[in-house]
Scaffold this active site. Structure first.
Site, PDB file in Angstrom:
ATOM      1  N   LYS A  14       0.847  -1.205   0.000  1.00  0.00           N
ATOM      2  CA  LYS A  14       0.000   0.000   0.000  1.00  0.00           C
ATOM      3  C   LYS A  14       0.881   1.254   0.000  1.00  0.00           C
ATOM      4  CE  LYS A  14      -3.803  -2.419   2.323  1.00  0.00           C
ATOM      5  NZ  LYS A  14      -4.692  -2.455   3.513  1.00  0.00           N
TER       6      LYS A  14
ATOM      7  N   ARG B 166       2.975  -7.007   9.292  1.00  0.00           N
ATOM      8  CA  ARG B 166       2.239  -5.977  10.046  1.00  0.00           C
ATOM      9  C   ARG B 166       2.681  -5.935  11.508  1.00  0.00           C
ATOM     10  NH1 ARG B 166      -3.527  -7.630   7.304  1.00  0.00           N
ATOM     11  NH2 ARG B 166      -3.487  -6.228   5.512  1.00  0.00           N
TER      12      ARG B 166
ATOM     13  N   ASN C  88      -1.901  -0.195   7.385  1.00  0.00           N
ATOM     14  CA  ASN C  88      -1.369  -1.540   7.651  1.00  0.00           C
ATOM     15  C   ASN C  88      -0.511  -2.119   6.516  1.00  0.00           C
ATOM     16  OD1 ASN C  88      -3.414  -2.235   5.901  1.00  0.00           O
ATOM     17  ND2 ASN C  88      -4.531  -3.538   7.343  1.00  0.00           N
TER      18      ASN C  88
ATOM     19  N   ARG D 233      -1.341 -14.660   3.876  1.00  0.00           N
ATOM     20  CA  ARG D 233      -2.033 -13.935   4.944  1.00  0.00           C
ATOM     21  C   ARG D 233      -1.284 -14.102   6.271  1.00  0.00           C
ATOM     22  NH1 ARG D 233      -6.802 -10.765   4.042  1.00  0.00           N
ATOM     23  NH2 ARG D 233      -7.670 -11.601   5.959  1.00  0.00           N
TER      24      ARG D 233
ATOM     25  N   THR E 282      -5.291  -8.099  10.297  1.00  0.00           N
ATOM     26  CA  THR E 282      -5.731  -6.811   9.737  1.00  0.00           C
ATOM     27  C   THR E 282      -5.320  -5.664  10.655  1.00  0.00           C
ATOM     28  OG1 THR E 282      -7.618  -7.932   8.737  1.00  0.00           O
ATOM     29  CG2 THR E 282      -7.765  -5.534   8.926  1.00  0.00           C
TER      30      THR E 282
ATOM     31  N   PHE F 297     -15.464   3.150   7.640  1.00  0.00           N
ATOM     32  CA  PHE F 297     -14.071   3.524   7.356  1.00  0.00           C
ATOM     33  C   PHE F 297     -13.767   3.585   5.862  1.00  0.00           C
ATOM     34  CE2 PHE F 297     -14.106  -1.117   8.176  1.00  0.00           C
ATOM     35  CZ  PHE F 297     -13.554  -1.598   6.986  1.00  0.00           C
TER      36      PHE F 297
ATOM     37  N   TYR G  15     -12.194  -2.989  -3.380  1.00  0.00           N
ATOM     38  CA  TYR G  15     -12.762  -2.991  -2.020  1.00  0.00           C
ATOM     39  C   TYR G  15     -14.292  -2.911  -2.041  1.00  0.00           C
ATOM     40  CZ  TYR G  15      -8.205  -2.529   0.333  1.00  0.00           C
ATOM     41  OH  TYR G  15      -6.931  -2.750   0.838  1.00  0.00           O
TER      42      TYR G  15
ATOM     43  N   GLU H 246      -8.931 -10.645  -8.087  1.00  0.00           N
ATOM     44  CA  GLU H 246      -8.041  -9.491  -7.884  1.00  0.00           C
ATOM     45  C   GLU H 246      -6.908  -9.488  -8.914  1.00  0.00           C
ATOM     46  OE1 GLU H 246      -7.046  -9.819  -3.703  1.00  0.00           O
ATOM     47  OE2 GLU H 246      -9.090  -9.305  -3.100  1.00  0.00           O
TER      48      GLU H 246
ATOM     49  N   HIS I 151      -1.683  -5.591   1.399  1.00  0.00           N
ATOM     50  CA  HIS I 151      -2.930  -6.330   1.159  1.00  0.00           C
ATOM     51  C   HIS I 151      -2.588  -7.739   0.727  1.00  0.00           C
ATOM     52  CE1 HIS I 151      -6.766  -7.577  -0.553  1.00  0.00           C
ATOM     53  NE2 HIS I 151      -6.064  -8.014  -1.576  1.00  0.00           N
TER      54      HIS I 151
HETATM   55  P1  DAT Z   1      -7.481  -7.330   5.249  1.00  0.00           P
HETATM   56  O1  DAT Z   1      -6.724  -6.211   4.581  1.00  0.00           O
HETATM   57  O2  DAT Z   1      -6.710  -7.902   6.401  1.00  0.00           O
HETATM   58  O3  DAT Z   1      -7.964  -8.365   4.275  1.00  0.00           O
HETATM   59  P2  DAT Z   1     -10.223  -6.345   5.298  1.00  0.00           P
HETATM   60  O4  DAT Z   1     -10.368  -6.945   3.934  1.00  0.00           O
HETATM   61  O5  DAT Z   1     -11.246  -6.685   6.313  1.00  0.00           O
HETATM   62  O6  DAT Z   1      -8.780  -6.687   5.922  1.00  0.00           O
HETATM   63  O7  DAT Z   1     -10.191  -4.763   5.169  1.00  0.00           O
HETATM   64  C1  DAT Z   1      -9.483  -4.147   4.119  1.00  0.00           C
HETATM   65  C2  DAT Z   1      -8.745  -2.961   4.659  1.00  0.00           C
HETATM   66  O8  DAT Z   1      -9.666  -2.001   5.176  1.00  0.00           O
HETATM   67  C3  DAT Z   1      -7.799  -3.268   5.825  1.00  0.00           C
HETATM   68  O9  DAT Z   1      -6.552  -3.746   5.380  1.00  0.00           O
HETATM   69  C4  DAT Z   1      -7.690  -1.932   6.493  1.00  0.00           C
HETATM   70  C5  DAT Z   1      -9.100  -1.358   6.313  1.00  0.00           C
HETATM   71  N1  DAT Z   1      -9.911  -1.648   7.489  1.00  0.00           N
HETATM   72  C6  DAT Z   1     -10.494  -2.838   7.815  1.00  0.00           C
HETATM   73  N2  DAT Z   1     -11.150  -2.755   8.976  1.00  0.00           N
HETATM   74  C7  DAT Z   1     -10.982  -1.483   9.402  1.00  0.00           C
HETATM   75  C8  DAT Z   1     -11.413  -0.753  10.533  1.00  0.00           C
HETATM   76  N3  DAT Z   1     -12.178  -1.323  11.483  1.00  0.00           N
HETATM   77  N4  DAT Z   1     -11.040   0.543  10.650  1.00  0.00           N
HETATM   78  C9  DAT Z   1     -10.275   1.143   9.699  1.00  0.00           C
HETATM   79  N5  DAT Z   1      -9.838   0.507   8.586  1.00  0.00           N
HETATM   80  C10 DAT Z   1     -10.183  -0.783   8.448  1.00  0.00           C
HETATM   81 MG    MG Z   2      -9.336  -8.228   2.750  1.00  0.00          MG
END
Ligand code: DAT
Ligand code: MG
Length: 150
Positions: A11, A104, A114, A87, A93, A59, A51, A128, A117
């Protein structure tokens, strides 16, 4: 040998902080094969598609602003079990819940910064990869497969 593939993305914070090499190194060290790589400034359109499952989350606007703030490094990695293992290499996350030894866990603090991805399923990985690499990947069979797999 044909392996599973996953989509891994450094990212904007990871690119800006000079952690691209560190992240690549961890996947290389494990034995996974880099089969796609590009530095690009993502459009809002591609990020909204990437996304789309999160579009109703509170968020989401902040996530878009962060992800569009600079270039990202888009990668495809190949190997046995690479989706799940990728992962694990990334960590949780929420970086504060990530163990040391994960990317992370070692390099970041806030969920909204974080660093990286990783696809969460084989099906989503293929979606993707098609989204970020619409022109496909360069065919390449590694000669060292026998040293990595039994
Ligand atoms: P991951 O990236 O671990 O697959 P995700 O797909 O649930 O997690 O979410 C995508 C991204 O969105 C994540 O890397 C960071 C952001 N995100 C997720 N949950 C969040 C939250 N509660 N507050 C802020 N950003 C968040
Ligand atoms: Mg995800």
């Amino acid at each position: 040998m044909s392996h599973e593939r996953t989509y891994i993305m450094v990212k904007p914070d990871g690119v800006e902080r000079g952690l691209v090499g560190e992240i690549i190194k961890r996947f290389e060290n494990k034995g996974f094969q880099l089969v796609g790589l590009q530095l690009l400034s993502p459009t809002r359109k591609i990020l909204e598609k990437h996304y789309e499952d999160l579009s109703s989350k509170p968020f989401f606007p902040g996530l878009m602003k962060y992800m569009i703030s600079g270039p990202v490094v888009a990668m495809v990695w190949s190997g046995k079990g690479v989706v799940k293992s990728g992962r694990v290499l990334l960590g949780e996350t929420n970086p504060l819940a990530s163990l040391p030894g994960t990317i992370r866990g070692d390099f970041c603090i806030d969920v909204g910064r974080n660093l990286c991805h990783g696809s969460d399923s084989v099906e989503n990985a293929e979606k993707e990869i098609a989204l970020w690499f619409p022109h496909g990947l360069v065919p390449h069979e590694r000669v060292i497969e026998k040293l990595i797999y039994e």
